[in-house]
Write an enzyme that holds these catalytic residues in place. Sequence first.
Site, PDB file in Angstrom:
ATOM      1  NE  ARG A 137       4.207  -7.924  10.434  1.00 13.56           N
ATOM      2  CZ  ARG A 137       3.499  -6.820  10.228  1.00 13.56           C
ATOM      3  NH1 ARG A 137       2.192  -6.881  10.206  1.00 13.56           N
ATOM      4  NH2 ARG A 137       4.085  -5.663  10.052  1.00 13.56           N
ATOM      5  CD  GLU A 190      -2.653   1.418   2.493  1.00 12.91           C
ATOM      6  OE1 GLU A 190      -2.291   0.829   3.534  1.00 12.91           O
ATOM      7  OE2 GLU A 190      -3.627   2.199   2.446  1.00 12.91           O
ATOM      8  CE  LYS A 230       3.209   0.654   5.710  1.00 15.03           C
ATOM      9  NZ  LYS A 230       2.137   0.330   4.778  1.00 15.03           N
TER      10      LYS A 230
END
Length: 568
Positions: free
Chosen positions: A268, A36, A278
Amino acid sequence: MTNEAEMQSNFIYQMILKDVEAGKHGGRVHTRFPPEPNGYLHIGHAKAALLNYNLARQFDGKFNLRFDDTNPIAEEEEYVESIIEDLRWLGVDWEDRLFFTSDYFETKFAFAKRLIEAGQAYVCDLSPDEIREYRGTLTEPGTPSPFRDRSVDENLALFERMQKGEFPDGARVLRAKIDMTSGNLNLRDPVLYRILHAEHHRTGDAWCIYPMYDFDHPFTDALEGITHSLCSIEYSDHRPLYDWVVENAVKLMPDVVKARSEQTEFARLNMSHMVLSKRKLRRLVEEGHVSGWDDPRMPTISGLRRRGVTPDAIADFQDRVGVARADSLVDLRMFLFSIRNDLEATALRKMVVLEPLKVVITNWPEGEVEWVELENIPRDESAGMRTAPFSGEVYIEREDFMEDPPKKFHRLSPGDEIRLKGAYAIHCHDVIKDDEGNVVELHCTYDPKTRSGNDTSGRKIRGVAHWVSAPHAVEVDVRLYDTLFVEQDPETVGEDLRDVLNPESLMTLTRVPAEPSISALTPGSRVQFMRKGYFFLDPEEDHGDGLIFNRIVPLKDTWAKIKKKQSQ
RNA sequence: UGGGGUGUGGCCAAGCGGUAAGGCAACGGCCUUUGGAGCCGUCAUCCCAGGUUCGAAUCCUGGCGCCCCAGCCA
């Protein structure tokens, strides 16, 4: 470094292998990396990108780069550019297959209408709060929306009016009609489209309704012919919905669907002494703890690049870490190993004294200079030799001298000798101190018989030190980077980053002496400061009148370990 | 019994019923004009408890731990 056996042992490789052998998807393999564009890529994204890319290559398949830009509020062109730059730098190649999920908004709108016609979706007028209430909780089933049984015609009409912009944000949504009692909350009539009167970075104001990830992603995978859609574990719960969308797409849009895509999840990457969310990375930038997203201490790709880490080191690290489904916290030292391992064979050696102590060689012929030869890379003759000037005044590291040395200190101390790398052994006779008793200078003598490569002294000299001739020294600035966090798992230690930040994550040394050949280095060079570490001549910096080096990673320091043990 | 996932040495991670790969780290040693690099060696019985089997990390049953999910984010 990529070992075939290692690669093949990961469960995704094996699954795909099985699929290919079974002729699934016509034997095709097509993967994608779907960032994204709302932030910078970091080392964790590199894992996902490289995994997808490498799998496609291993199976002679294809790989797409696709931006997941369904939320115009969060996404920006700036991020698209940085992500592309970072991926290219990593060596990921999508050939001509750069896509944006927004490229297919029209097709998606058509698909949504087919779903309505098939009685699989409806327009819901509930407010966001009401939707949440109707959804139930983790342990209680939801209740159906009062709008759930609208007629196809009414749904179609309302959806088209949504698209025309007749309603304000949040007024209505399109929802899938699945199962309000499912234990999986994702299946409790998930929202497919929402109204967002916002400027999209690609489509501008062409749309005021935007698809949700759960609707958009599987459909786009199917449209692009993605066979294996890899994502992280937290999407496991979404898989039934993913399948629902793909099945409906196959049924209702057979003319455009190119694959019956399937989702597979993997864990992950988490790494010790790093924060990879983030939100927290953003806070580091916004609260000024770092100089930006590309601060060399950041785990972002741009930060690692400025630090001097190579794409090869990152790829090697990913290979070593592997891929699995279990949560893990990879020890930073594993990454450091890959970085050192990569640089060891390629970095030219230079001598730079980070904390200089002056040595006067009292028996050196006044004014004489001797140019000594040094290997650029030991045991690599193709790397050639260089010369460095040796004179009667040199700098050595302060830590290479101790007035009162402990056991095993194979360095310089009064009455003892040490070899200056590539030159001569020097013997310490006098220690010069200032008024406060600090050592400021050493008086030594050199032994002409100990000339490097031609030592006729017959003595075995244990210690070797790097050095720089004082009158010839080139002064450089050096930035010593360390981990941003002292905690091994800062991600779990609460909200106040200041509690866990390493106050010594950056130490700047100015105008330290370096051997003259360092001036010939081009920006972007990676070198080893002998006995100290690997350094990067930062090409992003304005050098002005001098060179600035970033420490990529220190060398292993066995003496530090011995010292620590001795003090215990 | 809300749903989903996961548990192999300090950290990653193979293993797919035949008697625990590999890497990082650590520790010991060799070598070394980088206390770097290199080389040699040491370091697990697989969350727990039952069961099946000639044989189980692998199959079954029951526990326990940890992670994720109640955005009109992705």
